[in-house]
Structures are given as structure tokens and as C-alpha cells.
Scaffold this motif. Structure first.
Motif, mmCIF file in Angstrom:
data_model
loop_
_atom_site.group_PDB
_atom_site.id
_atom_site.type_symbol
_atom_site.label_atom_id
_atom_site.label_comp_id
_atom_site.label_asym_id
_atom_site.label_seq_id
_atom_site.Cartn_x
_atom_site.Cartn_y
_atom_site.Cartn_z
ATOM 1 N N GLY A 16 -17.973 10.169 -2.470
ATOM 2 C CA GLY A 16 -18.952 11.036 -3.125
ATOM 3 C C GLY A 16 -18.628 12.515 -2.999
ATOM 4 O O GLY A 16 -18.740 13.289 -3.967
ATOM 5 N N LYS A 17 -18.231 12.976 -1.795
ATOM 6 C CA LYS A 17 -17.930 14.399 -1.591
ATOM 7 C C LYS A 17 -16.714 14.837 -2.398
ATOM 8 O O LYS A 17 -16.649 15.975 -2.895
ATOM 9 N N CYS A 18 -15.726 13.928 -2.529
ATOM 10 C CA CYS A 18 -14.543 14.265 -3.323
ATOM 11 C C CYS A 18 -14.888 14.349 -4.812
ATOM 12 O O CYS A 18 -14.345 15.192 -5.549
ATOM 13 N N ILE A 19 -15.786 13.508 -5.302
ATOM 14 C CA ILE A 19 -16.209 13.555 -6.708
ATOM 15 C C ILE A 19 -16.875 14.897 -6.996
ATOM 16 O O ILE A 19 -16.620 15.552 -8.023
ATOM 17 N N GLU A 20 -17.750 15.350 -6.085
ATOM 18 C CA GLU A 20 -18.423 16.645 -6.258
ATOM 19 C C GLU A 20 -17.413 17.778 -6.292
ATOM 20 O O GLU A 20 -17.505 18.715 -7.098
ATOM 21 N N CYS A 21 -16.445 17.682 -5.396
ATOM 22 C CA CYS A 21 -15.414 18.724 -5.304
ATOM 23 C C CYS A 21 -14.539 18.759 -6.550
ATOM 24 O O CYS A 21 -14.291 19.824 -7.136
ATOM 25 N N LEU A 22 -14.052 17.565 -7.003
ATOM 26 C CA LEU A 22 -13.139 17.504 -8.147
ATOM 27 C C LEU A 22 -13.849 17.845 -9.451
ATOM 28 O O LEU A 22 -13.298 18.536 -10.319
ATOM 29 N N GLY A 23 -15.083 17.388 -9.628
ATOM 30 C CA GLY A 23 -15.772 17.561 -10.896
ATOM 31 C C GLY A 23 -16.444 18.906 -11.059
ATOM 32 O O GLY A 23 -16.474 19.472 -12.162
ATOM 33 N N PHE A 24 -16.992 19.482 -9.953
ATOM 34 C CA PHE A 24 -17.812 20.688 -10.104
ATOM 35 C C PHE A 24 -17.443 21.786 -9.107
ATOM 36 O O PHE A 24 -18.139 22.788 -8.996
ATOM 37 N N ALA A 49 -16.389 -6.502 3.354
ATOM 38 C CA ALA A 49 -16.843 -5.895 4.605
ATOM 39 C C ALA A 49 -16.605 -4.395 4.655
ATOM 40 O O ALA A 49 -17.073 -3.727 5.578
ATOM 41 N N CYS A 50 -15.871 -3.859 3.688
ATOM 42 C CA CYS A 50 -15.559 -2.425 3.700
ATOM 43 C C CYS A 50 -16.753 -1.617 3.205
ATOM 44 O O CYS A 50 -17.584 -2.095 2.420
ATOM 45 N N GLN A 51 -16.839 -0.352 3.622
ATOM 46 C CA GLN A 51 -17.911 0.532 3.168
ATOM 47 C C GLN A 51 -17.694 0.878 1.696
ATOM 48 O O GLN A 51 -16.564 1.119 1.264
ATOM 49 N N THR A 52 -18.771 0.911 0.902
ATOM 50 C CA THR A 52 -18.645 1.116 -0.538
ATOM 51 C C THR A 52 -18.069 2.491 -0.859
ATOM 52 O O THR A 52 -18.384 3.495 -0.214
ATOM 53 N N THR A 53 -17.204 2.521 -1.888
ATOM 54 C CA THR A 53 -16.557 3.776 -2.284
ATOM 55 C C THR A 53 -17.550 4.748 -2.908
ATOM 56 O O THR A 53 -17.283 5.956 -2.979
ATOM 57 N N CYS A 54 -18.700 4.277 -3.402
ATOM 58 C CA CYS A 54 -19.724 5.172 -3.935
ATOM 59 C C CYS A 54 -20.181 6.164 -2.867
ATOM 60 O O CYS A 54 -20.606 7.277 -3.170
ATOM 61 N N ILE A 55 -20.105 5.726 -1.581
ATOM 62 C CA ILE A 55 -20.515 6.593 -0.477
ATOM 63 C C ILE A 55 -19.326 7.380 0.058
ATOM 64 O O ILE A 55 -19.391 8.593 0.232
ATOM 65 N N THR A 56 -18.204 6.694 0.295
ATOM 66 C CA THR A 56 -17.062 7.338 0.950
ATOM 67 C C THR A 56 -16.387 8.381 0.058
ATOM 68 O O THR A 56 -15.809 9.341 0.565
ATOM 69 N N ALA A 110 -17.932 6.747 -12.115
ATOM 70 C CA ALA A 110 -17.397 5.382 -11.979
ATOM 71 C C ALA A 110 -16.039 5.502 -11.322
ATOM 72 O O ALA A 110 -15.236 6.385 -11.678
ATOM 73 N N ILE A 111 -15.757 4.620 -10.322
ATOM 74 C CA ILE A 111 -14.498 4.691 -9.575
ATOM 75 C C ILE A 111 -13.865 3.315 -9.503
ATOM 76 O O ILE A 111 -14.567 2.301 -9.409
ATOM 77 N N LYS A 112 -12.567 3.269 -9.551
ATOM 78 C CA LYS A 112 -11.832 2.004 -9.558
ATOM 79 C C LYS A 112 -10.643 2.122 -8.615
ATOM 80 O O LYS A 112 -9.946 3.141 -8.599
ATOM 81 N N GLN A 113 -10.436 1.046 -7.789
ATOM 82 C CA GLN A 113 -9.321 1.046 -6.849
ATOM 83 C C GLN A 113 -8.055 0.562 -7.541
ATOM 84 O O GLN A 113 -8.043 -0.475 -8.198
ATOM 85 N N LEU A 114 -6.965 1.319 -7.363
ATOM 86 C CA LEU A 114 -5.653 0.953 -7.897
ATOM 87 C C LEU A 114 -4.879 0.207 -6.824
ATOM 88 O O LEU A 114 -5.365 -0.020 -5.710
ATOM 89 N N ASP A 115 -3.647 -0.206 -7.129
ATOM 90 C CA ASP A 115 -2.814 -0.878 -6.131
ATOM 91 C C ASP A 115 -2.574 0.061 -4.957
ATOM 92 O O ASP A 115 -2.281 1.259 -5.137
ATOM 93 N N VAL A 131 -24.263 10.540 -6.514
ATOM 94 C CA VAL A 131 -24.306 11.269 -5.259
ATOM 95 C C VAL A 131 -25.017 12.590 -5.509
ATOM 96 O O VAL A 131 -24.938 13.156 -6.603
ATOM 97 N N ARG A 132 -25.766 13.095 -4.533
ATOM 98 C CA ARG A 132 -26.439 14.376 -4.683
ATOM 99 C C ARG A 132 -25.541 15.485 -4.151
ATOM 100 O O ARG A 132 -24.986 15.382 -3.058
ATOM 101 N N ASP A 133 -25.416 16.567 -4.944
ATOM 102 C CA ASP A 133 -24.553 17.673 -4.525
ATOM 103 C C ASP A 133 -25.368 18.689 -3.737
ATOM 104 O O ASP A 133 -26.536 18.457 -3.399
ATOM 105 N N VAL A 134 -24.748 19.814 -3.444
ATOM 106 C CA VAL A 134 -25.391 20.837 -2.612
ATOM 107 C C VAL A 134 -26.604 21.451 -3.289
ATOM 108 O O VAL A 134 -27.453 22.062 -2.630
#
Length: 743
Positions: free
Chosen positions: A596-604, A587-594, A648-653, A637-640
Motif C-alpha cells: 500500500g505505501k509503495c502504491i501511494e508513493c508511485l502513484g501520487f 499463509a502469506c500477508q496480503t499484498t493489498c496491505i504490504t 490492482a496488483i498481480k504477482q509475476l514470476d 489504502v488511505r494516504d496521508v
């Protein structure tokens, strides 16, 4: 239950009151069954148990014949008084004896629509026979006559003035104007007068098949003085018709919206509100017939029998008989219907309050079971009447019981016994009440300024309501309904098990905690204020589990993946996550969406979080820039810059703890060719303009060609003729020489 008012008087005359109510018990404990009160020590003479009280205030003997002096008595008793204890029924006997030769009032109500022409001829010849039949029933018989057709408005009657005056066929010589209901003859014993008035009647008519039958019955029922109903008589309406009837709501067809008010409107013996009020409903007619003790006999033709039998089911004490084609059997029909009505006695009552019930048990062989009506087929019968009051009533009420269709009624006056008549001592300042009150049914009734079970609390200048408010938690029930408020402090009651309620507002007790294997707190803990306090090594709402997390550990060794707690060796996951290890959250919102902005920030180092990436994206504890992503569908995700970033993202404990792999190469869209776009736009506009001009030129050319052809057609149709103008003179004059011979 019964009530215990327990006290003891010693030999010296001093009163020593026994405290029947044990410490912590409610005063309601005084009220119980007889056996329980005796078992708990209440003496028999101290038990108060009110009994029903029945008395007959009018009980005149039944009359034998109608010739007895005074008004005949057919029902006994005539008036009774009942004082009932709520829930305790009382039964008494009601006797009914039909008096021989009891007066009968018969009102003959006839349909005079055109289809009843032959029936009218028959009734004109049956007057003598009808009177003889009435004399065979009683020597005190009277007969009246009325007629009806329908409302004199469209669509029920033709409103053309000529048709209103003569609604019958043109060949009919004797036809009276259209009318609704007419009262012709009041009740009379004069046979000649009846025959004379009936012979004056003429047929009439209307348009539609149903008639204004219910209008006529209603007026005959409520206009008692005009009709001449006697106070002490069996009242009969004999209705003869060969058609159905209009009912409430049909008046709307003629624009008549005012509902029938069940009142008498007679002007010059005609129903004056016929065209102003709607037809009455069947319920209204049934109510007025019952209220005025009138029993209808429906004498109808065979084709209408089924309709009027359905109507008879809704009108108590009514009968249906089938007329012959010309009504010659109407006298025999009336005699048979009267015998059926008079041989059956139906006893019932008028309206009752919701908390009062009355049932009848017929004391006759074919009477049937008890019910809200009693029915017997006999002239002399008895009924057992059972009255029950379910609740206390504020004041006395009265209601009537009697046979349907008869004037005779029994008046029942009913009240309830809701106060105990205790044998209290006369001491005003009783020692039991600390000298501050008087004993009333074993309980203290305190003087003003004192409160408490034994008047032990002086409220002084305080208001009693403010003291009681102190015993209410969050303005709720006083002491939670588990104690008495004494001087603003709750004195809690004792539980059946021996323990007591406790707490400021008696909100706690130690006997209603959850059980496991039929043991309070599973035998592995103690109950404290409705909650289990478990022994070391146990847990659960009922201390039913040993402490262990073996079944809660994931293959990585964490407990419930850090997203839940281990209870009774099972994971109790956070909202949305699923057992057994709280790994997934559908029922949780997918992490691909939530994320996305952090991936853009960390990677580029772009996007809305680029200035404070390390603080805003702490949930991604580890990330890597990679050439290729692991197998499976990646997130994107589309950037600016409108480039697609794949990761690819994976949830840890833990609840918000992730690791990510980010693809180094972005997928960016190619820039458009500006020159090609501008050049293409110019060429396109030019071509479109040329095409528009060509189109306009073609339109004009076609229009000119059309006009030219029209001109040529008109020119060809013109015919020219040559004529010489009489006033025209040529410019040259030719003169011949007379002497010229031509040579």
C-alpha cells in the motif's frame, strides 16, 4: 551371553595369545551365545559362563508337635544364600508344616458403645465356653481383653462434663465414662481372672455411629508388651462391633491434624494420644498387623457384614463372621474363623528392590498359577520359590519370606555375579599387552601411563582425560560409540557388511544411506558418509529420480513460478507457497496491505517512501495510472491526506516481483463546515444552560410550595382561647356619681 577369554600355550611353554577380536571389532564381541562363540573360533574351555550359586546356611528339620524341645520349627529352610547372574532365575523349594498344638494368643477387643449393651451381657456369660473352645484348639492357649468406644471430643462424643462422665441414657444405672481405647486384661491362661475382669465392664457411649475401631486395633498391635503377645504363637484379635469405623482424615472434624505415627501410647491402660492424633488409615493398620503377625477376626452384626468384608480384602489373613443380635454365637464364630485361617497358608515376602523379582508356585492341587504370592489350603505344603535379579547390585541385600500371620520366616541373602571368573595367566607384563599390562579375561589391563587395546600408547605427561576428549565431537560420545580412542585418535570399528566406520570421530559410514526399491541410493549413485552422491542425470535423496522439469513448468514457461526448485519433476516450493506450481501463498500477508505505501508513493508521490520511492519499491517492477480498474474487488489504502487510493496488483514470476494498476482518481472525504460547527456549539450550550436554569427554578418553586402547605396545615391545627390577664388594668377609670339619679 557367554564370554570368550581366548589364548594358546605352545609346547615350549610360551604363551601365544589368539586375537579373538578381529581388527576394528569391539571388545563387546567377546560376549555372545555359546553357539556363536564356538562358531567364531572360541574353544569350549575358554568360554566363561557364570552359574547361579545357592547354599543353605540354616536348614533345621520341621517339628512334629509343639511339645518338641525348644521353639517349634514350621518353615524349612530358615536361611539361604543366593548369588545370581543378572537375568538368570533360580528356583528352590520352601516347606511349611503347621505344628500340632501350636500356642494361640487370642485378644478379645469389644465395642462398648451403648448399642452393644446386650452383647456385653452375653459375653459375660460365655467366658467358660470361650476358654473351652480355645483349649479345643491348643493346650497352650491364652486370652486377653480390651474395649473401645471413640475419641472423647466433639463431634464424636458429647463433651458436656456430665455427659462425659455418663454418656448413656438417663435410665441406665451402670455406665462408665466415655473413653477411646482401654486395655483391660493382658494375656492369661487363668479362666477365673478373665471372667472377673469381663464382669467388671460397663457400657459407655458416644454421639456418632462410626467408632474408634482402627485406633483400638492399632494400639493392640503395636503395644505388644502390654498385651502380652508371645514370640512363638498364633496371634488373633477378635473384634466385636455393630457399627462402622472412623479412618484417617476424620480427625480433622475435631481439629485433630497430627497423623497417626503407628506407635504405642498407653498410660494407665488407656490410649493417651486418642484426642491428639488422627485415626490410622486402613493401610497403616494392615501394615502393623502383618508386621506383628496378627490375624484379625471381625465378628460383626449383619448390617455391617459388607463393610467389614471390604476391609478384610485390604488386610491379609483376616476373616469376617456374622454375630447374632446378642452375640451368643461368638464362640462358634471364632472357631469357624480360626479353622479357615489355619487351613489356608499364604506365603509372600517383604519389600524388595525394583530390580529383584520373587514368584511362588504352590505344589498343591488347588494352588493355582505362579505369582507374587503362594496360596495352599493345607497344613503341610511346599512352594517352589523363584528369585530373579534383573540388574547388577552394588552390595548384598537381605529379605524375608514366610507365611502371613506366622512368625516363622526364611531369610534370603542375595548378591549378584557381575564379574567373569577368568582363567587368566599369571604373567604381569604380558607380551600380548606389549609388556605394559596384564591380561584380564582376554583384554589388557594397562599399567599407569599406558592406554590402548594392547597398551600400545604411552600418554607421557598428557592427562588420559584430555586424550579421550580429543576423540569426542562437540563433547559428545567418544568416537560416536563406533570406535576406540587410542592415544587421542579414533580407531573405528568394522561394520557387519565388511566396511568400516571412518572420519575423525568415526562419524561416517557408507552402508546406511537411503534406499529406493531396496537398493542403496537406488542403484544410481554411491553412498558417501550417509549421503547419496548421484550419477549424472539422477537426483533425489536416494537418487531415485531422473533429472527433468517438465512437470514443474507453468503455462508461462517458468519453473515453479520462480518460487521453488524442481526436484524429481515436482516443485519444492518456498515456505508458504503451494504446489503444483508455487502460484499461491494462503499463509502469506496480503499484498493489498504490504504494498500500500509503495502504491501511494508511485502513484501520487506522497507517503513515507516519497523521498526514496525508486529504491524502496523495487519489488513493483511496473505500474500504470488508469481511469478504470479491471473487474474484481480492488485493493485500497488511505494516504496521508486520508484519501482512499484504489489499485490492482498481480504477482509475476519470482518471490517479490509485482505489476500494479493505480486508479487516477482518489476518493477524498469532504471538509467539515467550521462556522456551522461553532454556531451550533454556541446555540447548543446556550439552550442547555437555559434548560438547567429552568430546572433549578422549578425545583425551588416546588420546595417553597411544599413548605407553605406544611405551614398552613400546622396553623389550622392550632386552637386559640380568650383569657383575661389578672394583673392587667385598663387605662380608663369610670366613676359613677352617687347623687346622680339619672334624670
Amino acid at each position: 551371553g557367554q564370554f570368550c577369554e581366548n589364548y594358546l600355550v605352545t609346547a615350549d611353554g610360551e604363551s601365544h595369545y589368539l586375537n579373538f577380536i578381529k581388527p576394528g571389532e569391539q571388545e563387546a564381541a567377546r560376549c555372545d551365545t555359546w553357539a556363536q562363540l564356538i562358531e567364531r573360533g572360541c574353544m569350549e574351555e575358554d568360554i566363561t559362563s557364570p552359574k547361579n550359586d545357592f547354599s543353605s546356611s540354616k536348614n533345621i528339620s520341621l517339628s512334629n508337635t509343639a511339645l518338641d524341645k525348644g521353639e517349634p520349627i514350621q518353615l524349612r529352610p530358615q536361611e539361604v544364600n543366593l548369588k545370581l547372574r543378572p537375568g538368570l532365575p533360580h528356583t528352590f523349594t520352601l516347606d511349611f508344616q503347621r505344628v500340632e498344638g501350636y500356642p494361640v494368643d487370642l485378644y478379645y477387643l469389644m465395642d462398648l458403645s451403648y448399642s452393644m449393651e446386650d452383647d456385653l451381657r452375653s459375653i459375660k456369660t460365655l467366658g467358660n465356653e470361650l476358654f473351652n473352645a480355645l483349649q479345643g484348639i491348643t493346650k497352650k492357649g491364652q486370652i486377653g481383653f480390651g474395649s473401645f468406644v471413640d475419641k472423647t471430643v466433639l463431634p464424636f462424643t458429647n463433651t458436656n462434663p456430665e455427659k462425659l462422665n455418663k454418656p448413656c441414657a438417663e435410665t441406665e444405672m451402670y455406665c462408665q465414662p466415655a473413653f477411646g481405647y482401654r486395655h483391660v486384661l493382658s494375656m492369661t491362661e487363668n479362666k477365673a481372672e478373665f471372667e472377673r475382669e469381663v464382669n467388671k465392664q460397663r457400657i459407655s457411649g458416644n454421639l456418632d455411629s462410626p467408632e474408634g475401631t482402627l485406633d483400638a486395633i492399632m494400639q493392640a498391635a503395636v503395644c505388644g508388651e502390654r498385651i502380652g503377645w508371645r514370640n512363638s504363637s498364633t496371634r488373633l484379635i477378635v473384634l466385636t462391633t455393630d457399627d462402622g469405623f472412623h479412618m484417617a482424615g476424620d480427625g480433622k472434624l475435631a481439629g485433630i491434624l497430627e497423623p497417626n505415627d503407628e506407635r504405642c501410647y498407653m498410660d494407665n491402660n488407656l490410649y493417651s494420644k486418642s484426642n491428639e492424633m488422627d485415626y490410622p488409615s486402613v493401610g497403616q493398620v494392615a501394615n502393623q498387623l502383618e508386621k506383628n503377625n496378627i490375624q484379625p477376626i471381625f465378628a460383626v452384626t449383619k448390617n455391617m457384614e459388607k463393610v467389614y468384608r471390604e476391609l478384610s480384602k485390604r488386610i491379609p489373613k483376616s476373616e469376617v463372621g456374622v454375630l447374632s443380635a446378642d452375640s451368643h454365637n461368638v464362640v462358634e464364630l471364632i472357631k469357624n474363623a480360626y479353622n479357615r485361617l489355619s487351613s489356608k497358608v499364604t506365603v509372600t515376602h517383604d519389600a524388595l528392590p525394583d530390580n529383584v523379582r520373587v514368584t511362588y508356585t504352590p505344589l498343591c492341587p488347588e494352588g493355582g498359577p505362579s505369582g507374587d504370592k503362594g496360596v495352599c489350603n493345607n497344613v503341610g505344603v511346599s512352594f517352589n520359590v523363584t528369585v530373579t535379579a534383573d540388574e547388577c547390585m552394588q552390595s548384598e541385600i537381605s529379605f524375608l519370606i514366610g507365611p502371613l500371620g506366622m512368625k516363622d520366616k526364611l531369610k534370603v541373602s542375595l548378591s549378584t555375579l557381575c564379574k567373569c571368573e577368568c582363567d587368566d595367566p599369571v604373567t604381569v607384563d604380558s607380551p600380548y599387552c606389549n609388556g605394559k599390562g596384564q591380561v584380564n579375561c582376554g583384554m589388557c589391563s594397562c599399567k599407569a601411563g599406558f592406554v590402548g587395546q594392547k597398551c600400545e600408547c604411552s600418554i607421557g605427561e598428557k592427562d588420559e582425560s584430555s586424550l579421550r576428549a580429543a576423540c569426542r565431537k562437540d563433547n559428545g560420545t567418544e568416537c560416536e560409540g563406533r570406535g576406540d580412542c587410542v592415544c587421542g585418535i579414533c580407531q573405528c570399528y568394522t561394520l557387519p557388511g565388511g566396511s568400516t566406520y571412518y572420519g575423525t570421530n568415526c562419524e561416517c559410514e557408507n552402508e546406511s544411506c537411503e534406499k529406493f526399491q531396496n537398493k542403496l541410493c537406488g542403484g544410481n549413485g554411491k553412498c558417501r558418509c550417509k549421503n547419496c552422491e548421484c550419477k549424472p542425470g539422477y537426483e533425489g535423496t536416494a537418487c531415485q529420480c531422473k533429472k527433468s522439469d517438465e512437470q514443474c513448468r507453468t503455462p508461462s514457461g517458468s519453473v515453479c513460478s520462480g518460487r521453488g526448485t524442481c526436484k524429481c519433476n515436482q516443485c519444492k516450493c518456498m515456505e508458504g507457497y503451494q504446489r503444483p506450481y508455487c502460484l499461491t501463498c494462503p499463509a502469506c500477508q496480503t499484498t493489498c496491505i504490504t504494498k500500500g505505501k509503495c502504491i501511494e508513493c508511485l502513484g501520487f508521490q506522497t507517503g513515507p517512501f516519497s523521498k526514496n520511492c525508486s529504491q524502496a519499491c523495487t519489488s513493483i517492477s511496473e505500474f500504470k495510472m488508469v481511469e478504470t480498474l479491471p473487474p474484481g474487488k480492488p485493493c485500497d489504502v488511505r494516504d496521508v491526506e486520508s484519501c482512499r487510493v484504489f489499485f490492482a496488483i498481480k504477482q509475476l514470476d519470482g518471490e517479490d516481483n509485482y505489476t500494479a494498476q493505480i486508479l487516477k482518481t482518489r476518493e477524498c472525504p469532504k471538509l467539515p463546515n467550521i462556522y456551522a460547527i461553532i454556531g451550533g456549539s454556541i446555540v447548543g450550550v446556550t439552550v442547555i444552560g437555559i434548560l438547567i436554569l429552568l430546572f433549578i427554578k422549578v425545583l425551588f418553586t416546588l420546595q417553597d410550595l411544599k413548605e407553605y402547605r406544611k405551614f398552613m396545615n400546622e396553623a389550622q391545627k392550632t386552637r386559640w382561647s380568650e383569657n383575661k390577664n389578672p394583673i392587667f388594668q385598663e387605662a380608663t377609670t369610670t366613676v359613677a356619681n352617687p347623687t346622680f339619679s339619672g334624670e
